[in-house]
Design a protein around this motif. Structure first.
Motif, PDB file in Angstrom:
ATOM      1  N   ALA A   1      -5.346  26.054  90.640  1.00  0.00           N
ATOM      2  CA  ALA A   1      -4.113  25.709  89.930  1.00  0.00           C
ATOM      3  C   ALA A   1      -3.866  24.204  89.954  1.00  0.00           C
ATOM      4  N   SER A   2      -4.162  23.552  91.063  1.00  0.00           N
ATOM      5  CA  SER A   2      -3.976  22.101  91.163  1.00  0.00           C
ATOM      6  C   SER A   2      -4.885  21.362  90.198  1.00  0.00           C
ATOM      7  N   ALA A   3      -6.163  21.790  90.127  1.00  0.00           N
ATOM      8  CA  ALA A   3      -7.101  21.167  89.193  1.00  0.00           C
ATOM      9  C   ALA A   3      -6.678  21.414  87.754  1.00  0.00           C
ATOM     10  N   PHE A   4      -6.163  22.593  87.499  1.00  0.00           N
ATOM     11  CA  PHE A   4      -5.677  22.963  86.171  1.00  0.00           C
ATOM     12  C   PHE A   4      -4.522  22.058  85.748  1.00  0.00           C
ATOM     13  N   ILE A   5      -3.531  21.905  86.614  1.00  0.00           N
ATOM     14  CA  ILE A   5      -2.378  21.069  86.296  1.00  0.00           C
ATOM     15  C   ILE A   5      -2.798  19.608  86.106  1.00  0.00           C
ATOM     16  N   LYS A   6      -3.674  19.135  86.968  1.00  0.00           N
ATOM     17  CA  LYS A   6      -4.156  17.759  86.851  1.00  0.00           C
ATOM     18  C   LYS A   6      -4.830  17.521  85.499  1.00  0.00           C
ATOM     19  N   GLN A   7      -5.610  18.498  85.054  1.00  0.00           N
ATOM     20  CA  GLN A   7      -6.290  18.357  83.769  1.00  0.00           C
ATOM     21  C   GLN A   7      -5.313  18.396  82.597  1.00  0.00           C
ATOM     22  N   LEU A   8      -4.262  19.204  82.712  1.00  0.00           N
ATOM     23  CA  LEU A   8      -3.265  19.253  81.645  1.00  0.00           C
ATOM     24  C   LEU A   8      -2.546  17.926  81.493  1.00  0.00           C
ATOM     25  N   ARG A   9      -2.448  17.193  82.586  1.00  0.00           N
ATOM     26  CA  ARG A   9      -1.726  15.912  82.542  1.00  0.00           C
ATOM     27  C   ARG A   9      -2.589  14.770  82.008  1.00  0.00           C
TER      28      ARG A   9
ATOM     29  N   MET B   1       6.970  23.132  77.636  1.00  0.00           N
ATOM     30  CA  MET B   1       6.039  24.126  78.150  1.00  0.00           C
ATOM     31  C   MET B   1       4.625  23.823  77.675  1.00  0.00           C
ATOM     32  N   GLN B   2       3.673  23.960  78.574  1.00  0.00           N
ATOM     33  CA  GLN B   2       2.261  23.852  78.244  1.00  0.00           C
ATOM     34  C   GLN B   2       1.712  25.252  77.971  1.00  0.00           C
ATOM     35  N   THR B   3       1.121  25.454  76.801  1.00  0.00           N
ATOM     36  CA  THR B   3       0.542  26.747  76.443  1.00  0.00           C
ATOM     37  C   THR B   3      -0.962  26.614  76.387  1.00  0.00           C
ATOM     38  N   ILE B   4      -1.671  27.464  77.125  1.00  0.00           N
ATOM     39  CA  ILE B   4      -3.124  27.414  77.214  1.00  0.00           C
ATOM     40  C   ILE B   4      -3.695  28.777  76.836  1.00  0.00           C
ATOM     41  N   PHE B   5      -4.726  28.768  76.003  1.00  0.00           N
ATOM     42  CA  PHE B   5      -5.413  29.997  75.631  1.00  0.00           C
ATOM     43  C   PHE B   5      -6.633  30.173  76.531  1.00  0.00           C
ATOM     44  N   ILE B   6      -6.755  31.353  77.125  1.00  0.00           N
ATOM     45  CA  ILE B   6      -7.876  31.651  78.019  1.00  0.00           C
ATOM     46  C   ILE B   6      -8.874  32.533  77.293  1.00  0.00           C
ATOM     47  N   THR B   7     -10.086  32.048  77.154  1.00  0.00           N
ATOM     48  CA  THR B   7     -11.150  32.841  76.553  1.00  0.00           C
ATOM     49  C   THR B   7     -12.287  32.990  77.548  1.00  0.00           C
ATOM     50  N   GLY B   8     -13.242  33.834  77.198  1.00  0.00           N
ATOM     51  CA  GLY B   8     -14.369  34.073  78.090  1.00  0.00           C
ATOM     52  C   GLY B   8     -15.681  34.054  77.339  1.00  0.00           C
TER      53      GLY B   8
END
Length: 223
Positions: free
Chosen positions: A214-222, A1-8
């Motif tokens: 979401a696609s850009a997000f997944i691409k960056q995680l990889r 699992m990939q865990t990402i913290f979202i801040t602002g």
């Protein structure tokens, strides 16, 4: 699992809005998701935080409210103040335990949404950023596009990098429909920040299903 913290960049930058957009897009792409808002301040008439309810609703794996939002504080003020009024303390060890429960769920992506901005106090001595650094979570930054966002974004990124954490990217969330020179501000941040802009979300009341973020997000995680 990939865990990402979202801040602002600030309170009301649109962390939940972006998290929901991501959850919707990831679901459409076939990913299983879980989401958590460890600390939330402010509740509805039923005693639940509305941001946490949205995360619970849009994640593919349905969790109990208590698992989505371990610390639910009544007053809509800085959480350490709300906790003090309720005679509670926000314990990093509890946050870690609840995160581990989240990560034990069979899913592909876990989104963990912060409260307020990056340096949100948990008490008089520690911040949410300290806990995120201890957990070594990659960070996604939501930039609320409004007057003053350049300073807020640059300072937040500087602090994230100072913590030694990976900034996987940022999202320009257009919260002010009347912002002057909006595109010029986005262009400036694209030039100044080394992390990529994963998307620009237009001003609208509810996020519309769009898998590009979401696609850009997944691409960056990889990467």
């Amino acid at each position: 699992m990939q865990t990402i913290f979202i801040t602002g960049t600030d309170t009301d930058a649109g962390k939940t809005y972006v998290a929901v957009a991501l959850l919707q897009g990831l679901k459409a792409l076939g990913y299983r998701t879980v989401a958590q808002k460890p600390v939330a301040a402010g509740v509805n008439g039923a005693g639940f935080n509305t941001d946490a309810l949205q995360l619970q609703q849009h994640a593919t794996e349905q969790l109990s409210y208590e698992m989505v939002n371990p610390y639910c504080l009544t007053d809509a003020v800085a959480p350490h103040l709300a906790a003090a009024k309720a005679r509670l303390s926000i314990e990093p060890a509890v946050l870690t335990k609840e995160l581990q429960k989240l990560q034990a769920v069979d899913a592909d992506v876990a989104l963990v949404e912060g409260a307020g901005g990056w340096l949100l106090p948990l008490d008089d001595h520690s911040t949410m950023a300290d806990w995120v650094a201890e957990q070594q979570l990659p960070v996604l930054l939501v930039v609320g596009m409004k007057l003053g966002c350049l300073n807020h974004a640059l300072l937040t990124v500087r602090e994230i990098e100072r913590s030694g954490l990976k900034l996987v990217g940022w999202v320009a969330n257009c919260i002010d429909p009347d912002m002057a020179y909006q595109q010029e501000n986005i262009n400036y941040l694209q030039q100044q920040l080394t992390a990529p802009c994963l998307g620009v979300l237009p001003y609208q009341s509810e996020p519309q299903l769009n898998t590009s973020l979401a696609s850009a997000f997944i691409k960056q995680l990889r990467n």
